[in-house]
Design a protein around this motif. Structure first.
Motif, PDB file in Angstrom:
ATOM      1  N   GLU A   1      85.124-119.124  27.724  1.00  0.00           N
ATOM      2  CA  GLU A   1      83.965-119.761  28.374  1.00  0.00           C
ATOM      3  C   GLU A   1      84.345-121.115  28.952  1.00  0.00           C
ATOM      4  O   GLU A   1      83.889-121.490  30.039  1.00  0.00           O
ATOM      5  CB  GLU A   1      82.819-119.903  27.369  1.00  0.00           C
ATOM      6  CG  GLU A   1      82.088-118.583  27.151  1.00  0.00           C
ATOM      7  CD  GLU A   1      81.018-118.674  26.072  1.00  0.00           C
ATOM      8  OE1 GLU A   1      80.982-119.698  25.342  1.00  0.00           O
ATOM      9  OE2 GLU A   1      80.234-117.724  25.951  1.00  0.00           O
ATOM     10  N   ALA A   2      85.195-121.846  28.226  1.00  0.00           N
ATOM     11  CA  ALA A   2      85.640-123.149  28.734  1.00  0.00           C
ATOM     12  C   ALA A   2      86.460-122.966  30.011  1.00  0.00           C
ATOM     13  O   ALA A   2      86.310-123.725  30.970  1.00  0.00           O
ATOM     14  CB  ALA A   2      86.464-123.878  27.677  1.00  0.00           C
ATOM     15  N   LEU A   3      87.315-121.961  30.016  1.00  0.00           N
ATOM     16  CA  LEU A   3      88.113-121.697  31.224  1.00  0.00           C
ATOM     17  C   LEU A   3      87.211-121.390  32.408  1.00  0.00           C
ATOM     18  O   LEU A   3      87.426-121.872  33.520  1.00  0.00           O
ATOM     19  CB  LEU A   3      89.041-120.504  30.989  1.00  0.00           C
ATOM     20  CG  LEU A   3      90.349-120.747  30.247  1.00  0.00           C
ATOM     21  CD1 LEU A   3      91.060-119.426  29.998  1.00  0.00           C
ATOM     22  CD2 LEU A   3      91.253-121.684  31.031  1.00  0.00           C
ATOM     23  N   ARG A   4      86.211-120.560  32.163  1.00  0.00           N
ATOM     24  CA  ARG A   4      85.339-120.143  33.264  1.00  0.00           C
ATOM     25  C   ARG A   4      84.408-121.259  33.729  1.00  0.00           C
ATOM     26  O   ARG A   4      83.859-121.190  34.827  1.00  0.00           O
ATOM     27  CB  ARG A   4      84.524-118.924  32.843  1.00  0.00           C
ATOM     28  CG  ARG A   4      85.424-117.708  32.668  1.00  0.00           C
ATOM     29  CD  ARG A   4      84.653-116.473  32.343  1.00  0.00           C
ATOM     30  NE  ARG A   4      85.567-115.368  32.061  1.00  0.00           N
ATOM     31  CZ  ARG A   4      85.180-114.169  31.694  1.00  0.00           C
ATOM     32  NH1 ARG A   4      83.896-113.894  31.555  1.00  0.00           N
ATOM     33  NH2 ARG A   4      86.053-113.229  31.464  1.00  0.00           N
TER      34      ARG A   4
END
Lengths: 159, 212
Positions: A49-52
């Motif tokens: 989620e952090a990457l996205r």
């Protein structure tokens, strides 16, 4: 432990909702029992989620200008363009160049052929002239020195 | 379950074929259009791969210069985007190899590195004195994710960035990296597992047993 390994392997696909219903049910059943795998899944989810959610980066305003300045120096060289043409087809300029090249090649072939023909003709003429000269001289020689041959002939007979 | 990344299957359509043909005929306007279409996507990918804004800009330039020179050797089997990502991946891997050789003797664990939001952060040495159960704020989490990305091998990082950041499909990633579909899935799992492993100490605290 073996079950953990088999489930861990499927966590990525589980996260993306790409498991078959039976596999998904098996993974969920294991996650309810195994805190280690559940923690792994949570950490994986947080990371993804952090990457996205990372902001999208953009190039600077002068990007194209800078790039444009680099391109002419690194444009394909002449031979690279010809290799490209052989693989992908000819441009109009290259087609015109090919036509000129073919015409020049035909011209060269005709020229060489003509030159060889002329040389051969000249050679034949010279040989014929030489043979004629030889025959003429030989006849003159027989006229002016008739005894030389006759002596030799008579000598040969007397023996 | 997290919402899936929008999967796009990019094939070269007629418009892109025409654009490519114009590029091959040295039409600079066509090439500018290609650059305009893909520059930010390529830059975003490279920025996540190298974690350095200046290098990302330079490498993005290199990608398009290389693409311009190599237009003749591009067979058109994949989409332009896939091809550009492939060039970018190769350049990032080359850069990483060079830097590993150059920095082998000089890198210091105390030397700060700059992330792409201009935050000074230390190298990846876990601070064992920190509160093991603290919750990370979003910004700090992103920093941890960037660090974790930096610890992955280039091959794993490429897959996770292409899938989770750039939104490519497995098939496209397989085309970009020139490897089978199964390898892409396995690398994605390994990359995510590595990411999770690096994040766990920050999420649950050093040496703490996770709760169910």
């Amino acid at each position: 432990m073996r079950k953990c390994q088999s489930v861990e392997w499927r966590l990525s696909a589980y996260l993306d909702g790409q498991l078959q219903p039976t596999d998904r049910a098996a993974v969920e059943a294991h996650l309810r029992e195994c805190p280690k795998c559940a923690a792994m899944l949570r950490a994986m989810r947080v990371g993804v989620e952090a990457l996205r959610s990372m902001r999208t980066t953009e190039v600077s305003d002068a990007f194209w200008q800078r790039l444009r300045e680099r391109l002419p120096q690194e444009k394909p060289t002449g031979w690279q363009r010809w290799v490209t043409a052989l693989r992908w087809g000819w441009t109009e300029r290259q087609q015109a160049a090919c036509r000129r090249l073919a015409a020049a090649a035909i011209g060269v072939v005709i020229l060489i052929g003509s030159w060889t023909g002329v040389k051969n003709y000249q050679g034949r003429v010279a040989a014929e002239q030489y043979a004629e000269q030889c025959a003429e001289r030989h006849s003159l020689y027989l006229v002016h020195q008739p005894f030389g041959d006759a002596t030799a002939l008579s000598g040969g007979l007397s023996e | 379950m997290i919402p899936p990344v929008p999967q796009k299957v990019l094939v070269m359509d007629d418009a892109e074929q025409a654009l490519l043909a114009r590029c091959r005929a040295n039409d600079l306007l066509a090439f500018e259009e290609v650059v305009h279409r893909y520059k930010n996507k390529v830059h975003n990918y490279i920025a996540r791969m190298v974690n350095d804004a200046d290098d990302a800009e330079d490498l993005t330039q290199d990608v398009f210069v290389k693409a311009f020179i190599s237009l003749g050797s591009f067979r058109g089997e994949a989409s332009l985007q896939t091809w550009l990502y492939r060039i970018a991946t190769n350049l990032c891997i080359d850069r990483a190899r060079r830097r590993k050789r150059q920095r082998w003797d000089t890198m210091s664990l105390d030397e700060p590195v700059r992330d792409d939001e201009d935050d000074e952060i230390g190298r990846d040495v876990p601070d064992v004195e920190a509160d093991p159960y603290r919750h990370l704020e979003r910004k700090e989490l992103r920093q941890q994710v960037r660090r974790a990305l930096g610890r992955l091998s280039e091959k794993l990082r490429a897959v996770i960035v292409l899938y989770d950041v750039q939104g490519l499909s497995y098939e496209e990633i397989a085309q970009v990296l020139g490897c089978p579909l199964g390898t892409v899935k396995s690398r994605l799992f390994n990359a995510r597992a590595e990411l999770a492993k690096h994040l766990k100490p920050y999420l649950y605290g050093e040496g703490a047993e996770p709760h169910a």
